[in-house]
Design a protein around this motif. Structure first.
Motif, PDB file in Angstrom:
ATOM      1  N   LEU A 101       0.702  -1.267   0.066  1.00 18.79           N
ATOM      2  CA  LEU A 101       0.064  -0.036  -0.041  1.00 18.79           C
ATOM      3  C   LEU A 101       0.764   1.336   0.117  1.00 18.79           C
ATOM      4  CD1 LEU A 101      -2.782  -0.943   2.690  1.00 18.79           C
ATOM      5  CD2 LEU A 101      -2.760  -1.250   0.101  1.00 18.79           C
ATOM      6  N   THR A 102       0.350   2.288  -0.699  1.00 22.27           N
ATOM      7  CA  THR A 102       1.132   3.722  -0.612  1.00 22.27           C
ATOM      8  C   THR A 102       1.105   4.203   0.777  1.00 22.27           C
ATOM      9  OG1 THR A 102      -1.005   4.825  -1.587  1.00 22.27           O
ATOM     10  CG2 THR A 102       0.603   4.043  -3.237  1.00 22.27           C
ATOM     11  N   GLY A 103       1.625   5.256   1.029  1.00 21.22           N
ATOM     12  CA  GLY A 103       1.614   6.012   2.291  1.00 21.22           C
ATOM     13  C   GLY A 103       0.273   6.598   2.098  1.00 21.22           C
ATOM     14  N   PHE A 104      -0.603   6.977   1.406  1.00 18.59           N
ATOM     15  CA  PHE A 104      -2.106   7.472   1.293  1.00 18.59           C
ATOM     16  C   PHE A 104      -2.806   6.152   2.005  1.00 18.59           C
ATOM     17  CE2 PHE A 104      -6.389   7.931   0.085  1.00 18.59           C
ATOM     18  CZ  PHE A 104      -6.520   9.501   0.224  1.00 18.59           C
ATOM     19  N   GLU A 105      -2.729   5.209   1.287  1.00 17.78           N
ATOM     20  CA  GLU A 105      -3.596   3.976   1.569  1.00 17.78           C
ATOM     21  C   GLU A 105      -3.103   3.200   2.889  1.00 17.78           C
ATOM     22  OE1 GLU A 105      -3.910   2.167  -3.280  1.00 17.78           O
ATOM     23  OE2 GLU A 105      -2.219   1.767  -1.863  1.00 17.78           O
ATOM     24  N   ASN A 106      -1.842   3.429   3.384  1.00 13.99           N
ATOM     25  CA  ASN A 106      -1.611   2.921   4.675  1.00 13.99           C
ATOM     26  C   ASN A 106      -2.268   3.797   5.603  1.00 13.99           C
ATOM     27  OD1 ASN A 106       0.180   0.689   5.393  1.00 13.99           O
ATOM     28  ND2 ASN A 106       1.367   1.400   3.517  1.00 13.99           N
ATOM     29  N   MET A 107      -2.151   5.146   5.378  1.00  9.36           N
ATOM     30  CA  MET A 107      -2.885   5.974   6.369  1.00  9.36           C
ATOM     31  C   MET A 107      -4.389   6.028   6.566  1.00  9.36           C
ATOM     32  SD  MET A 107      -0.258   9.265   5.581  1.00  9.36           S
ATOM     33  CE  MET A 107      -1.672  10.507   6.226  1.00  9.36           C
ATOM     34  N   ALA A 108      -4.908   5.694   5.342  1.00 10.28           N
ATOM     35  CA  ALA A 108      -6.427   5.569   5.135  1.00 10.28           C
ATOM     36  C   ALA A 108      -7.028   4.507   5.593  1.00 10.28           C
ATOM     37  CB  ALA A 108      -6.655   5.700   3.790  1.00 10.28           C
ATOM     38  N   LEU A 109      -6.152   3.471   5.870  1.00 10.20           N
ATOM     39  CA  LEU A 109      -6.717   2.077   6.358  1.00 10.20           C
ATOM     40  C   LEU A 109      -7.650   2.068   7.471  1.00 10.20           C
ATOM     41  CD1 LEU A 109      -6.677  -0.937   5.443  1.00 10.20           C
ATOM     42  CD2 LEU A 109      -4.551  -1.049   6.838  1.00 10.20           C
ATOM     43  N   ALA A 110      -7.304   2.676   8.378  1.00  6.14           N
ATOM     44  CA  ALA A 110      -7.854   2.896   9.699  1.00  6.14           C
ATOM     45  C   ALA A 110      -9.216   3.497   9.586  1.00  6.14           C
ATOM     46  CB  ALA A 110      -7.166   3.614  10.759  1.00  6.14           C
ATOM     47  N   LEU A 111      -9.571   4.595   8.659  1.00  4.72           N
ATOM     48  CA  LEU A 111     -10.670   5.225   8.551  1.00  4.72           C
ATOM     49  C   LEU A 111     -11.519   4.129   7.621  1.00  4.72           C
ATOM     50  CD1 LEU A 111      -9.587   8.823   7.808  1.00  4.72           C
ATOM     51  CD2 LEU A 111     -10.866   7.835   9.861  1.00  4.72           C
ATOM     52  N   THR A 112     -10.862   3.535   6.620  1.00  9.89           N
ATOM     53  CA  THR A 112     -11.800   2.598   5.639  1.00  9.89           C
ATOM     54  C   THR A 112     -12.334   1.643   6.527  1.00  9.89           C
ATOM     55  OG1 THR A 112     -10.163   3.048   3.828  1.00  9.89           O
ATOM     56  CG2 THR A 112     -11.636   1.355   3.727  1.00  9.89           C
ATOM     57  N   ILE A 113     -11.782   1.090   7.373  1.00 10.46           N
ATOM     58  CA  ILE A 113     -11.982  -0.170   8.203  1.00 10.46           C
ATOM     59  C   ILE A 113     -13.608   0.351   9.040  1.00 10.46           C
ATOM     60  CG2 ILE A 113     -11.567  -1.415  10.210  1.00 10.46           C
ATOM     61  CD1 ILE A 113      -8.804  -1.833   9.211  1.00 10.46           C
ATOM     62  N   LEU A 114     -13.208   1.774   9.486  1.00  5.70           N
ATOM     63  CA  LEU A 114     -14.283   2.176  10.120  1.00  5.70           C
ATOM     64  C   LEU A 114     -15.677   2.634   9.304  1.00  5.70           C
ATOM     65  CD1 LEU A 114     -12.749   4.620  12.789  1.00  5.70           C
ATOM     66  CD2 LEU A 114     -13.476   2.293  13.161  1.00  5.70           C
ATOM     67  N   GLY A 115     -15.491   2.608   8.042  1.00  3.64           N
ATOM     68  CA  GLY A 115     -16.618   2.808   7.185  1.00  3.64           C
ATOM     69  C   GLY A 115     -16.819   4.057   6.680  1.00  3.64           C
ATOM     70  N   ALA A 116     -15.579   5.133   6.794  1.00  4.00           N
ATOM     71  CA  ALA A 116     -15.723   6.476   6.767  1.00  4.00           C
ATOM     72  C   ALA A 116     -16.031   6.554   4.974  1.00  4.00           C
ATOM     73  CB  ALA A 116     -14.574   7.252   7.272  1.00  4.00           C
ATOM     74  N   ALA A 117     -16.663   7.660   4.740  1.00  2.68           N
ATOM     75  CA  ALA A 117     -16.925   7.991   3.590  1.00  2.68           C
ATOM     76  C   ALA A 117     -15.655   8.511   2.744  1.00  2.68           C
ATOM     77  CB  ALA A 117     -18.029   9.310   3.088  1.00  2.68           C
ATOM     78  N   PRO A 118     -15.472   8.072   1.275  1.00  2.00           N
ATOM     79  CA  PRO A 118     -14.414   8.384   0.733  1.00  2.00           C
ATOM     80  C   PRO A 118     -13.769   9.873   0.911  1.00  2.00           C
ATOM     81  CG  PRO A 118     -15.516   6.833  -0.500  1.00  2.00           C
ATOM     82  CD  PRO A 118     -16.632   7.170   0.579  1.00  2.00           C
ATOM     83  N   LYS A 119     -14.904  10.567   0.511  1.00  2.00           N
ATOM     84  CA  LYS A 119     -14.456  12.335   0.519  1.00  2.00           C
ATOM     85  C   LYS A 119     -14.015  12.527   1.950  1.00  2.00           C
ATOM     86  CE  LYS A 119     -17.404  14.144  -2.887  1.00  2.00           C
ATOM     87  NZ  LYS A 119     -18.419  15.033  -3.015  1.00  2.00           N
ATOM     88  N   ALA A 120     -14.486  11.934   3.159  1.00  2.00           N
ATOM     89  CA  ALA A 120     -13.968  12.244   4.308  1.00  2.00           C
ATOM     90  C   ALA A 120     -12.428  11.748   4.564  1.00  2.00           C
ATOM     91  CB  ALA A 120     -14.818  11.715   5.511  1.00  2.00           C
ATOM     92  N   VAL A 121     -12.315  10.450   4.077  1.00  2.00           N
ATOM     93  CA  VAL A 121     -11.108   9.726   4.181  1.00  2.00           C
ATOM     94  C   VAL A 121      -9.962  10.630   3.305  1.00  2.00           C
ATOM     95  CG1 VAL A 121      -9.559   7.751   3.455  1.00  2.00           C
ATOM     96  CG2 VAL A 121     -11.988   7.579   4.426  1.00  2.00           C
ATOM     97  N   ASP A 122     -10.256  11.209   2.288  1.00  2.00           N
ATOM     98  CA  ASP A 122      -9.528  11.798   1.470  1.00  2.00           C
ATOM     99  C   ASP A 122      -8.953  13.105   2.138  1.00  2.00           C
ATOM    100  OD1 ASP A 122      -7.905  12.229  -1.268  1.00  2.00           O
ATOM    101  OD2 ASP A 122      -8.712  14.365  -0.933  1.00  2.00           O
ATOM    102  N   ARG A 123      -9.894  13.852   2.871  1.00  2.00           N
ATOM    103  CA  ARG A 123      -9.657  15.082   3.455  1.00  2.00           C
ATOM    104  C   ARG A 123      -8.979  14.944   4.659  1.00  2.00           C
ATOM    105  NH1 ARG A 123     -12.461  16.837   7.571  1.00  2.00           N
ATOM    106  NH2 ARG A 123     -14.274  15.495   7.003  1.00  2.00           N
ATOM    107  N   ARG A 124      -9.229  13.994   5.520  1.00  4.36           N
ATOM    108  CA  ARG A 124      -8.654  13.869   6.678  1.00  4.36           C
ATOM    109  C   ARG A 124      -7.268  13.193   6.727  1.00  4.36           C
ATOM    110  NH1 ARG A 124     -13.139  11.064  10.514  1.00  4.36           N
ATOM    111  NH2 ARG A 124     -11.550  10.862  11.988  1.00  4.36           N
ATOM    112  N   VAL A 125      -6.847  12.299   5.499  1.00  2.00           N
ATOM    113  CA  VAL A 125      -5.578  11.745   5.407  1.00  2.00           C
ATOM    114  C   VAL A 125      -4.554  13.046   4.870  1.00  2.00           C
ATOM    115  CG1 VAL A 125      -3.938  10.615   3.670  1.00  2.00           C
ATOM    116  CG2 VAL A 125      -6.097   9.650   4.782  1.00  2.00           C
TER     117      VAL A 125
END
Length: 255
Positions: A101-125
């Motif tokens: 996984l890229t740096g972005f994807e590694n960081m986003a993983l925790a939010l993705t597991i929690l079911g966060a919306a893609p736009k929210a994941v992108d913004r918070r990462v």
């Protein structure tokens, strides 16, 4: 206001009758919201055992651990897993990034597991990347990053879920002095500017000098406490060294 973390009369015993090791003995302390607290102690003092109990990796033999108003010793199964996932952040000596996984994807993983919306994941990462100076590694894989960059990605991942408490276990242990300093400056900024509450175990006085308070553990119980207050970091470092020398000089942990 209640402390974010309260440890009350904590005990941890390993082994069975006839071969018992008392790792923690009636240990009590609290951490307020927004604190940056370090845990130090000589070899075998129990500081890593303490972190394992707070992080729910291990269960105490006695006493209570309350995080954000919840007694962790009463949680089991899915409730415990959910609390760990949502309310605790982790930074380990081994950054535990996924190589594919890229740096972005590694960081986003925790939010993705929690079911966060893609736009929210992108913004918070991207917000976390900005806070930790990681804009340049979002598209890189771990093997393309320096050790310090990998640890900062791990730190960003730890804060993305906005946990009540971030637990750091020897986060600079595998880094050179320059990378360690950079990571510690970023953690200090997160604490100071974002109010992130951090509990960090370390054997290193330089690393500990970035904290605002140090708890020294000896023989499984609280031995001494230092507050930085208005001291500069160099003066605090000198005070820490003085206590470490009284503890025997070796702060490496075996538990």
């Amino acid at each position: 206001m209640e402390p974010i973390l309260t440890v009350s009369h904590l005990q941890k015993v390993y082994g069975a009758r006839g071969s018992r090791t008392q790792a923690l003995t009636d240990l009590s302390f609290s951490v307020e919201e927004g604190e940056f607290t370090g845990i130090m102690g000589a070899s075998g003092s129990g500081k890593t055992t303490l972190l394992n109990c707070v992080s729910t990796i291990d269960r105490p033999t006695g006493g209570a651990i309350t995080v954000d108003g919840t007694d962790l010793t009463t949680l089991k199964g899915r409730a415990l897993s959910r609390f760990r996932r949502e309310r605790l952040g982790f930074i380990f000596q081994d950054c535990n990034l996924l190589d594919t996984l890229t740096g972005f994807e590694n960081m986003a993983l925790a939010l993705t597991i929690l079911g966060a919306a893609p736009k929210a994941v992108d913004r918070r990462v991207r917000e976390a990347a900005g806070l930790l100076g990681l804009e340049g590694v979002l598209d890189k894989f771990p093997y393309q990053m320096s050790g310090g960059e990998q640890q900062r990605v791990a730190a960003a991942r730890a804060i993305l879920t906005r946990p009540a408490l971030v637990l750091a276990d020897e986060p600079t242990g595998a880094l050179d002095s320059k990378s360690a300093g950079q990571l510690l400056r970023q953690l200090s900024a997160l604490n100071r500017e974002e109010g992130t509450t951090i509990l960090m175990v370390t054997h290193d006085a330089f690393t500990a000098s970035w904290c605002r308070r140090i708890l020294f553990i000896k023989d499984g119980t609280l031995y001494r406490e230092l507050h930085r207050g208005a001291m500069d970091r160099k003066s605090f470092f000198t005070q820490i060294l003085g206590v470490v020398s009284m503890l025997g000089g070796d702060s490496a942990d075996v538990l």
